[in-house]
Design an enzyme around this catalytic site. Structure first.
Site, PDB file in Angstrom:
ATOM      1  N   GLY A 104      11.772   4.692  34.465  1.00  0.00           N
ATOM      2  CA  GLY A 104      12.208   3.354  34.121  1.00  0.00           C
ATOM      3  C   GLY A 104      13.096   2.749  35.187  1.00  0.00           C
ATOM      4  N   ASP A 108      22.426  11.572  28.398  1.00  0.00           N
ATOM      5  CA  ASP A 108      20.959  11.590  28.446  1.00  0.00           C
ATOM      6  C   ASP A 108      20.449  12.980  28.824  1.00  0.00           C
ATOM      7  OD1 ASP A 108      18.481  10.455  28.108  1.00  0.00           O
ATOM      8  OD2 ASP A 108      18.347   9.668  30.139  1.00  0.00           O
TER       9      ASP A 108
END
Length: 947
Positions: free
Chosen positions: A631, A745
């Protein structure tokens, strides 16, 4: 460049009006003028009316006719005009390495008298014109590394003088043309030494008619196509052959017996086909140095004894060829043998290298065989032996070096740089002779692997320098680095050529260097140049003055206008230079706003790279160096001038979200240093680019490993070590970083494995310091990856270190199950909790465990405690979860109980990054409350799409 172009253009216009006659043939002048009109950025020397007498760069004439156009690496853009056909005496046309040249080849090219046609590394498209077969004098035809499509013109068979045919690396398709019914074909090229037709889409069979005893071929390279059928026996008739590449096609049937007659062949590539029948006997090819027959469907057979008679053999590759029995010790006594690859076979018994092995032997790959013992010799410690997935490595707790699979790193022993520390400007490079300059750069690609033997010689650098001196070229030194094997199994070397007595090369010098490097009769490589953006043409200003003097009053009125334009251009450039200087001193100045002083990253001890440098290190962001994407953007492999491999994460341009992550990683990684965290080397922030430069990690992500994508298979002990390494990295962030950092994350995609399979925590784009310049460092927008998110953080938006602990618990389950956290609407945490039966062995979770762990034969000692620890990390309430430091201690205890001293383990640093998914929500619903996950995340998915 802009001001000189305007001046030259105006002067050239008056020249055309004033000069009534020219010594250059009028037709040739018209043709060159047409080329000027169809190209941009032509040499500035192309400014007079007589190309033959005015010294136009790249133009040579005989008797007022243009006979040679040689303009490689000149940065030309545009198309090749059909007016090229007017040059009736043109003998040589070389426009190589001008990536901006595109469009199709004009039919008029067949009207020329060419003996040399070089269009290497451009961007030409469309079919190769059929009337290229009209060039009866053609000796060299090199059209490789373009985008030509369609069929190979059969008319090429008319070129009876052709010695070099290179159509490699295009998009050509259809069958290989041979003569039929009076029509020509490649079989008529009896004087050809080289058929280079690899890396295309050629299909059909290899016609038997293609080869005959009358041919003088040295190279036949048909690799990386879509060819079918069998290898024709007529190949054995071409006694002059030295290199044969048929690899990576779909060839079937047995290898013809008479291939053994090719006594001059030094390299034979038959790998990655569907060849069948018995292994061919190649005992007659005594000159054979490189043999690769891997990944075919040969009949099962004992290890062939004739292999031990090939005294010239340097590399043997017979992976996946159904070999059985024991490897004879005499194989390893071959004097020149360097590399043996025999993995994925059924070889068994004891591996014995012996004591009389060749001194060049350095690597033996035998993964996935049935070898049960190794006869140890102290002398062989320098040889890398790999026995992963053999019975010898399937004992519990096996930690011998030969039970780890390390990547094959090809090296080139370049002379060491002995320069004292010198500071060059951001876009200059230090030469081997310690001078800052702008080198001419490119890639040398070796279609054959004989280069591996060159390391014992004086060196390629010296060989090239001798040639430059012989041609009286102003070259100070050359540097070679980054020897790699590209995706087509061709060796590549990065080349830098440094100027002598000046910082730059001029266009003529670049053209001469390119021509020398493309000398097809001298070199075993082909050269692909990078665009050279720095030119110094000291003669051009005097030339322009001379022209201005001749034209006199005719240009008087124009000079005033030109001077005004130049003044404006000068002022504009001065302003730009000032802005650039300011930006260089503070590259983040544009981030600072009146209301927020905390937008400027606070950096410690990392290097700022220029965009030009990054472009250079990644070979202009080439596809071969593209190693991942997500991303955030793409990740490229690069090589620094000191030959250090790096991973360069390049953000998508103008990404607002990427800017925040870029700032976060810069700030955090510049001040954290731990063996289980990625190391940041530097960054680039200019030209709208945001790039982070990390140390390179060779074995990729944990996700790629546990899903089987990387080809690395982890046993139980190694998985415990990976978990411990990642836990140590997180514990450092939570308890020893200043201020403490929450990763936010954690997932297998963000845990990397170095060359020793040690874990490194990576990708800090979403990380959060516990003390930040923002208003509130505890309550924060929910970000992370679905499946790994802490439900308490999700519902309360209160971020703590225990949120990382929860994500790590999910990773632990993924480590032992190799399942995604969410599969078919079911959440792995809930599935495991509901399936546990503590009265049974392994808690009754056999069906959920990764089959790889079972198949590797590991004793899963401590598995139950590992599961208990993961579920403790996955408690709904953060207060009930352990700290990462407590997790580390428990994992160390598990490894200790399994017979491994975890506290003594060491590792090295590396880094890269992966993708992430971001979630933003204000919902208070429990994130993973339902058996069917889809119903609870629909609102989240809608918000993701909305973003």
């Amino acid at each position: 460049m802009g001001q000189r172009t305007i001046l030259v253009s105006l002067l050239l216009l008056f020249n055309y009006l004033l000069v009534a006659e020219t010594e250059t043939a009028n037709q040739d002048f018209i043709a060159l003028k047409a080329l000027m009109d169809s190209w941009k950025d032509v040499p500035l020397s192309w400014s007079g009316s007589d190309p033959c007498d005015d010294g136009w760069d790249g133009i040579k004439c005989t008797n007022s006719h243009v006979t040679s156009i040689v303009l490689p690496s000149m940065g030309l853009t545009g198309h090749l005009s059909g007016d090229i056909g007017l040059l009736s005496e043109l003998d040589t046309l070389d426009l190589s390495y001008n990536k901006g040249l595109t469009g199709s080849l004009p039919q008029e090219i067949g009207n020329l008298k060419l003996s040399n046609l070089f269009l290497v590394g451009c961007s030409f498209i469309g079919p190769i014109p059929d009337n290229i077969g009209s060039l009866q004098q053609l000796v060299f035809l090199s059209l490789n590394s373009n985008r030509f499509s369609g069929k190979i013109p059969a008319s090429i068979g008319n070129l009876s003088k052709l010695t070099w045919l290179d159509l490699t690396d295009n998009q050509l398709e259809g069958p290989i043309p041979v003569s039929s019914g009076g029509a020509p074909g490649l079989d008529k090229l009896l004087n050809a030494k080289h058929f280079h037709l690899g890396m295309n889409k050629l299909s059909g069979t290899i016609p038997p008619q293609l080869f005959s005893s009358e041919m003088t071929l040295i190279h036949v390279l048909l690799d990386r196509n879509q060819l079918t059928g069998s290898i024709p026996s007529t190949l054995g008739l071409v006694q002059s052959l030295e290199v044969v590449r048929f690899d990576s096609n779909s060839l079937t049937g047995p290898v013809p017996l008479n291939i053994n007659n090719l006594t001059k062949v030094s390299e034979l590539y038959l790998s990655n086909n569907k060849l069948m029948g018995p292994l061919p006997n190649l005992s007659g090819i005594k000159s054979l140095g490189y043999l690769d027959m891997s990944n075919n469907s040969f009949d099962p057979s004992e290890f062939p004894p004739w292999l031990t008679t090939l005294g010239s053999l340097t590399t043997l590759k017979m992976e996946g060829t159904q070999l059985t029995g024991q490897i004879p010790v005499s194989l390893f006594s071959l004097t020149n043998l360097q590399t043996v690859v025999l993995k994925h076979n059924d070889l068994n018994g004891t591996l014995d290298i012996g004591t009389g092995y060749g001194m060049k032997l350095h690597r033996i790959e035998l993964q996935d065989n049935k070898i049960d013992s190794l006869k140890q010799h102290d002398e062989v410690s320098s040889i890398k032996i790999i026995l992963v997935n053999n019975p010898i490595c399937q004992e519990t707790g096996t930690t011998e070096s030969y039970c780890f699979d390390l990547p094959f790193n090809i090296t080139y022993a370049a002379p060491p740089n002995i320069c004292l520390p010198v500071t060059c400007s951001s876009d200059q490079i230090l030469s081997p002779k310690c001078k800052c300059a702008y080198p001419f750069m490119g890639i040398l690609t070796f279609r054959t692997l004989s280069f591996l033997d060159w390391e014992k010689d004086a060196g390629l650098e010296k060989s090239l320098m001798d040639e430059f001196k012989e041609d009286h070229l102003p070259v100070d030194s050359v540097s070679l680095s980054n020897l790699t094997m590209n995706q087509f199994q061709y060796l590549e070397l990065s080349l830098q050529v440094f100027p002598s007595g000046q910082d730059y090369f001029n266009r003529t010098e670049i053209s001469s260097i390119s021509c020398l490097l493309s000398n097809l009769t001298k070199h075993p490589f082909y050269f692909i140049a990078y665009t050279y953006g720095h030119y110094e043409d000291p003669m051009e200003s005097s030339k322009s003055s001379h022209i201005a003097f001749i034209t006199g009053a005719a240009v008087g009125g124009s000079v005033v206008l030109v001077l005004l334009l130049l003044a404006g251009i000068y002022a504009f450039h001065q302003k730009k230079r000032a802005e650039k200087a300011i930006a260089k001193s503070n590259p983040f100045g544009r981030w600072v706003s009146k209301d927020s002083e905390c937008m400027t990253p606070q950096l410690k001890g990392i290097k700022q790279f220029s965009f030009v440098e990054i472009q250079k290190y990644t070979r202009n962001f080439s596809q071969d160096n593209d190693i991942g994407s997500g991303g955030y953007g793409k990740v490229y492999r690069g090589t620094l001038p000191d030959r250090q491999l790096v991973a360069i994460k390049r953000a998508q341009k103008d990404s607002k979200q990427g800017r925040i992550e870029f700032k976060a990683e810069l700030e955090l990684l510049s001040r954290v240093h731990h063996k289980n965290l990625v190391s940041l080397v530097g960054f680039c922030f200019e030209r709208g680019e945001q790039m982070l430069v990390y140390e390179y990690v060779p074995n990729g992500t944990l996700h790629d490993t546990i899903t089987g994508k990387s080809g690395i298979r982890l046993d139980w002990i190694r998985r415990l070590k990976v978990a411990l390494g990642a836990a140590r990295g997180l514990a450092y962030l939570h308890e020893h970083a200043n201020p403490p950092i929450i990763h936010r994350d954690i997932k297998p995609n963000n845990i990397l494995l170095d060359e020793h399979l040690n874990a490194k925590v990576a990708d800090f784009g979403l990380s959060k310091p516990m003390i930040d310049c923002e208003k509130d460092h505890v309550t924060t927008q929910v970000k992370g990856t679905l499946g790994y998110l802490d439900p308490e953080y999700y519902t309360s938006q209160q971020l703590t270190e225990k949120s990382d602990v929860y994500s790590f618990g999910v990773v632990m389950l993924e480590l032992i199950t190799a399942r995604k956290p969410i599969e078919r609407g079911k959440y792995i945490v809930k599935v495991v909790r509901n399936s546990i039966d503590r009265t049974k062995d392994l808690y009754g979770l056999h069906e959920f465990l990764d089959p790889v762990i079972i198949n590797l034969g590991s004793t899963l000692k401590g598995m139950e405690k590992f599961i208990d620890l993961s579920l403790m990390c996955l408690e709904d309430s953060s207060a009930d979860r352990p700290t990462m430091n407590e997790v580390v201690k428990e994992l160390e205890n598990l490894l200790h109980s399994a017979g491994f001293n975890a506290t003594a383990e060491s590792s090295t640093a590396a880094s890269t990054s992966s993708s992430y998914d971001e979630i933003t929500t204000g919902s208070s619903q429990h994130l993973y409350s339902n058996e069917s996950f889809d119903s609870s995340v629909v609102p989240l998915q809608q918000k993701i799409k909305a973003k």
